[in-house]
Write a protein that holds these residues in place. Structure first.
Motif, PDB file in Angstrom:
ATOM      1  N   ASP A 128       0.852  -1.189   0.000  1.00  0.00           N
ATOM      2  CA  ASP A 128       0.000   0.000   0.000  1.00  0.00           C
ATOM      3  C   ASP A 128       0.888   1.239   0.000  1.00  0.00           C
ATOM      4  OD1 ASP A 128      -2.236  -1.561   0.033  1.00  0.00           O
ATOM      5  OD2 ASP A 128      -2.677  -1.286   2.164  1.00  0.00           O
ATOM      6  N   ASP A 129       0.448   2.264  -0.699  1.00  0.00           N
ATOM      7  CA  ASP A 129       1.192   3.519  -0.838  1.00  0.00           C
ATOM      8  C   ASP A 129       2.413   3.392  -1.747  1.00  0.00           C
ATOM      9  OD1 ASP A 129      -0.552   4.989   0.767  1.00  0.00           O
ATOM     10  OD2 ASP A 129       0.534   4.501   2.595  1.00  0.00           O
ATOM     11  N   THR A 167      -3.905   6.389  -7.222  1.00  0.00           N
ATOM     12  CA  THR A 167      -4.310   7.780  -7.356  1.00  0.00           C
ATOM     13  C   THR A 167      -3.163   8.552  -8.001  1.00  0.00           C
ATOM     14  OG1 THR A 167      -5.146   9.740  -6.180  1.00  0.00           O
ATOM     15  CG2 THR A 167      -3.493   8.432  -5.027  1.00  0.00           C
ATOM     16  N   LEU A 181      -3.499   2.685  -3.927  1.00  0.00           N
ATOM     17  CA  LEU A 181      -4.519   2.870  -2.916  1.00  0.00           C
ATOM     18  C   LEU A 181      -4.555   1.688  -1.952  1.00  0.00           C
ATOM     19  CD1 LEU A 181      -7.436   4.038  -5.247  1.00  0.00           C
ATOM     20  CD2 LEU A 181      -6.025   5.507  -3.796  1.00  0.00           C
ATOM     21  N   SER A 182      -4.864   1.974  -0.697  1.00  0.00           N
ATOM     22  CA  SER A 182      -5.120   0.893   0.246  1.00  0.00           C
ATOM     23  C   SER A 182      -6.485   0.289  -0.079  1.00  0.00           C
ATOM     24  CB  SER A 182      -5.121   1.431   1.677  1.00  0.00           C
ATOM     25  OG  SER A 182      -6.226   2.302   1.868  1.00  0.00           O
ATOM     26  N   GLN A 184      -9.117   0.163   1.759  1.00  0.00           N
ATOM     27  CA  GLN A 184     -10.171   1.072   2.172  1.00  0.00           C
ATOM     28  C   GLN A 184     -10.293   2.254   1.226  1.00  0.00           C
ATOM     29  OE1 GLN A 184     -12.412   0.560   4.758  1.00  0.00           O
ATOM     30  NE2 GLN A 184     -13.416   2.270   3.721  1.00  0.00           N
ATOM     31  N   GLU A 185      -9.156   2.789   0.782  1.00  0.00           N
ATOM     32  CA  GLU A 185      -9.183   3.898  -0.173  1.00  0.00           C
ATOM     33  C   GLU A 185      -9.808   3.465  -1.492  1.00  0.00           C
ATOM     34  OE1 GLU A 185      -5.445   6.831   0.709  1.00  0.00           O
ATOM     35  OE2 GLU A 185      -4.977   4.830  -0.028  1.00  0.00           O
ATOM     36  N   LYS A 186      -9.480   2.257  -1.920  1.00  0.00           N
ATOM     37  CA  LYS A 186     -10.049   1.744  -3.165  1.00  0.00           C
ATOM     38  C   LYS A 186     -11.565   1.580  -3.028  1.00  0.00           C
ATOM     39  CE  LYS A 186      -9.690  -2.058  -6.468  1.00  0.00           C
ATOM     40  NZ  LYS A 186      -9.060  -3.358  -6.789  1.00  0.00           N
ATOM     41  N   ASN A 188     -13.542   3.285  -0.966  1.00  0.00           N
ATOM     42  CA  ASN A 188     -14.119   4.636  -0.936  1.00  0.00           C
ATOM     43  C   ASN A 188     -14.182   5.239  -2.337  1.00  0.00           C
ATOM     44  OD1 ASN A 188     -14.295   4.402   1.849  1.00  0.00           O
ATOM     45  ND2 ASN A 188     -12.446   5.601   2.243  1.00  0.00           N
ATOM     46  N   LYS A 189     -13.142   4.999  -3.128  1.00  0.00           N
ATOM     47  CA  LYS A 189     -13.102   5.536  -4.488  1.00  0.00           C
ATOM     48  C   LYS A 189     -14.198   4.904  -5.330  1.00  0.00           C
ATOM     49  CE  LYS A 189      -9.896   6.443  -8.298  1.00  0.00           C
ATOM     50  NZ  LYS A 189      -8.486   6.326  -8.766  1.00  0.00           N
TER      51      LYS A 189
END
Length: 204
Positions: A128-129, A167, A181-182, A184-186, A188-189
């Motif tokens: 991640d990141d 991102t 993206l993590s 969770q970020e994925k 949310n996206k």
């Protein structure tokens, strides 16, 4: 010698020092896929030698310039951890194992018969990141456009996959820098995209 010279000349003005000084840190595992003369690693060890805790994995076809890269890197940084993977006719796009913190795949995707699967494999093996640097240009009259029909057939899906899983943090025109993206970020996206699509479908 000509292949190595040509690649050195072509890569001499690329901002590799900018990339490693701004996006790499000690302890990172860096992947150069379609590595050529391994310019990212060379820029780093040229300044740091073995005085770092960064490791590298490289993927490139069996070639004169790849042998030159191995010789040059081992001479400059004999104690740096380096894994050289060689592609061939039987396996032109070898799988890789991470986790990777930084991926450089510049002037490569447009030359692959299966860029989508290559990006899936790389992404699965990224932390991640993780930072991804790619240069698949979209101008059919400009350099870097697909030179294989198989690559062109997968270009839209491959770029969509990158957009879904990363991102964009910097677009330099000739190259784009992304952050993975993590989960969770994925998620949310994905929700944001669904909400936007639902809104666009509303008839006023």
């Amino acid at each position: 010698a000509w292949q190595a010279f040509r690649q050195c000349n072509y890569r001499k003005d690329f901002p590799y020092h900018y990339l490693y000084s701004n996006f790499c840190k000690n302890g990172d595992h860096i992947l150069e896929y379609g590595a050529g003369i391994c310019p990212m690693a060379n820029a780093l060890v040229e300044n740091l030698g073995d005085n770092h805790d960064i490791s590298f994995t490289f993927v490139e076809v069996d070639s004169e310039h790849y042998e030159f890269a191995k010789w040059r890197l081992k001479k400059k940084a004999p104690n740096t951890k380096m894994n050289f993977i060689t592609a061939n006719h039987e396996n032109p796009t070898p799988s890789v194992e991470g986790p990777f913190n930084f991926v450089c795949i510049m002037d490569v995707l447009e030359h692959l018969p299966n860029p989508y699967n290559v990006m899936k494999n790389i992404t699965k093996n990224c932390a991640d990141d993780a930072i991804l640097v790619e240069t698949w240009r979209t101008d059919p009259d400009g350099p870097g456009y697909s030179d294989l029909q198989e690559a062109e057939d997968e270009r839209e899906d491959t770029l969509a996959f990158i957009e879904e899983n990363y991102t964009l943090i910097k677009d330099h025109g000739f190259m784009r820098i992304h952050r993975k993206l993590s989960k969770q970020e994925k998620k949310n996206k994905s929700i944001e995209v669904e909400n936007k699509n639902s809104f666009n479908e509303i008839k006023f």
